[in-house]
Structure formats: C-alpha cells, structure tokens
Design an enzyme around this catalytic site. Structure first.
Site, PDB file in Angstrom:
ATOM      1  N   ASP A 210      46.415  35.059  44.203  1.00 36.33           N
ATOM      2  CA  ASP A 210      45.365  35.537  43.315  1.00 36.33           C
ATOM      3  C   ASP A 210      44.052  34.860  43.662  1.00 36.33           C
ATOM      4  O   ASP A 210      44.015  33.861  44.378  1.00 36.33           O
ATOM      5  CB  ASP A 210      45.715  35.205  41.856  1.00 36.33           C
ATOM      6  CG  ASP A 210      45.894  33.692  41.662  1.00 36.33           C
ATOM      7  OD1 ASP A 210      44.898  33.009  41.365  1.00 36.33           O
ATOM      8  OD2 ASP A 210      47.020  33.185  41.843  1.00 36.33           O
ATOM      9  N   ASP A 212      41.382  32.633  41.958  1.00 39.30           N
ATOM     10  CA  ASP A 212      41.315  31.817  40.754  1.00 39.30           C
ATOM     11  C   ASP A 212      40.230  32.387  39.836  1.00 39.30           C
ATOM     12  O   ASP A 212      39.439  33.246  40.229  1.00 39.30           O
ATOM     13  CB  ASP A 212      41.023  30.354  41.123  1.00 39.30           C
ATOM     14  CG  ASP A 212      41.516  29.388  40.070  1.00 39.30           C
ATOM     15  OD1 ASP A 212      42.646  29.561  39.596  1.00 39.30           O
ATOM     16  OD2 ASP A 212      40.770  28.460  39.723  1.00 39.30           O
TER      17      ASP A 212
END
Length: 263
Positions: A210, A212
């Site tokens: 992902d 952040d």
C-alpha cells in the site's frame, strides 16, 4: 535436537504448506526467552534442509509488538540455521514504490518502543555493529533471482520500523517521508539485529502492499491482505529459486559479528 538445518525462513508466504518441502515435520522448541511464535516446520527442498516459522503464528494471531523475536531467533539458532530469509509486508513512502513491487532494505530507522532487542543481559554486554545491518551475500542472491524472474524490485531501501499494531497518523507518515526513508513496516526490528547478535546471515524481502497514509488514502488491513494474496505465488517462486542460488559456504562476515562486540 536437530542441529543441521541450513536455512530459516520467517513469514507467512505459504511455503510450509505448499508441498515444496519434502518429509516435512513440525517441532516445538523451548527457549530461555519463552515460546517461539509457533511450531517450526522442517523439511528438505532440493537437498537443502529448511526451517519455516510464521512470525505472527500460523493463524496470524500475534500482533507485531507482541512477537517474541528473541525466542524465534534463538529457536533457529538451536536448529543450526546459518542464514535467514525474512519476507514481510511494508507500506510505501515514495510514489515509485508501487503496491505489488518488491523492496530490498539495506538500512533501517528504529522507531519501536517496547521490544527486547538484544541478547545482552546483566553479566554480558554486547555492542554489535549494524552499520550494514543485512548480509550482502544474501542480498546479492536475492537481487540475482528477482532480476532473472523479471520482478520489479527496489534496492538500497531504508525501512522505518514502527511499533504497531496501529497504522500511522498522517502527520507521522509525512514525517517518515521527510527522513528520506522508502518503506515502512512493523517487524524488521529487532529481528534483524538479533540475527546479527546470533551471528546469522539475514536479509529481508519486502512486498509493498500500500501507499502509507501520506498519500491521503487511509491504509486498511483488508487492502494489505488483498495485495499480499495476489503476490503469494510470485513470492513463493522467488523463494524457490533463491534457496537454490544461496551459496552453501558463507563468504561474508556475519559469522564473526561478536568478534569485536563484547567486553
């Protein structure tokens, strides 16, 4: 007690139940530091003896701040493990490190708070050097395999290790980005430094799951798991070839880490 295991793998990549290991068996090891995260699966892969330990437990029941890192490393040491491969999930702190890419940490920033990060206790003081925290020989093998498999890997990354289990605030995430770090996770420290104290080679292979929260998109556990599940086969294929490529004789200095570290 078996003492002839060569390579240890931390993580939850699925290799322990994928059928890759010949004659697998599970062992429970008691350590001076309590129980490891789970039983350890030992088996053979193309002639090399491997031990696998899921650092969060097989059912992912142990949060990162409660992992018994000292017991995990000690258990591998008791089995004779010389080299540790450590897959993990990380968030990205830079646009170019995209979800599903791999990252190879070469430095870390330790922002953990409550973990036992050393085997150094009263009566024994250990000052190991972690100027270069990871085994260069293992890292070279990893890069060789990722390149041969055409995987997108970012090398020379700095890993920010936070306490967890919560994700970062926006302010924290933007601060971590300002340090120049590349990835962020919750498990690298003290795992890598304990391996150094135990004079074992250690290298991390990080899967970016992902961006952040600096990217203005809150991180969710579901998102992380979705990306990891899509990357499982690639990670297993990487590990499969990597085990074959790791030199049988160590030509690094990891086995000498304590030579000038103790008073």
């Amino acid at each position: 007690m078996e003492k002839d295991v060569e390579i240890g793998i931390f993580g939850g990549t699925g290799i322990y139940d994928s059928g890759l290991l010949e004659n697998p068996k599970e062992v429970q090891i008691d350590t001076p530091y309590g129980n490891p995260s789970d039983t350890i699966t030992i088996g053979f892969f193309r002639g090399r003896k491997i031990a696998f330990l899921p650092r969060h437990g097989k059912k992912h029941t142990i949060p990162p701040h409660m992992i018994n890192f000292r017991a995990n490393i000690w258990a591998f040491k008791e089995l004779g493990v010389k080299r540790i491969i450590a897959p993990s999930a990380v968030g990205s702190l830079k646009e170019e490190l995209e979800p599903s890419h791999f990252a190879l940490p070469t430095q870390f920033l330790d922002l953990t708070k409550s973990r036992n990060g050393s085997f150094s206790e009263e009566g024994r003081v250990i000052h190991i050097s972690v100027a270069e925290p990871f085994c260069p020989e293992l890292q070279s093998s990893i890069l060789h395999v990722t390149e041969s498999q055409g995987l997108k890997v970012h090398k020379n990354c700095t890993y920010v290790c936070i306490e967890g289990p919560r994700f970062s605030t926006k302010a924290e995430s933007k601060f971590y980005r300002s340090t120049g770090a590349d990835i962020i996770g919750m498990t690298l420290v003290p795992e890598c430094q304990l391996a150094r104290e135990a004079q074992m080679c250690y290298a991390s292979i990080s899967t970016v799951t992902d961006y952040d929260v600096w990217a203005e998109k809150p991180v969710t556990a579901k998102e992380v798991l979705n990306t990891l599940s899509k990357n499982v086969e690639r990670t297993k294929r990487l590990l499969t070839e990597l085990i074959e490529k790791i030199p049988e004789t160590r030509n690094c200095n990891c086995a000498k880490a304590l030579d000038e570290a103790e008073f």
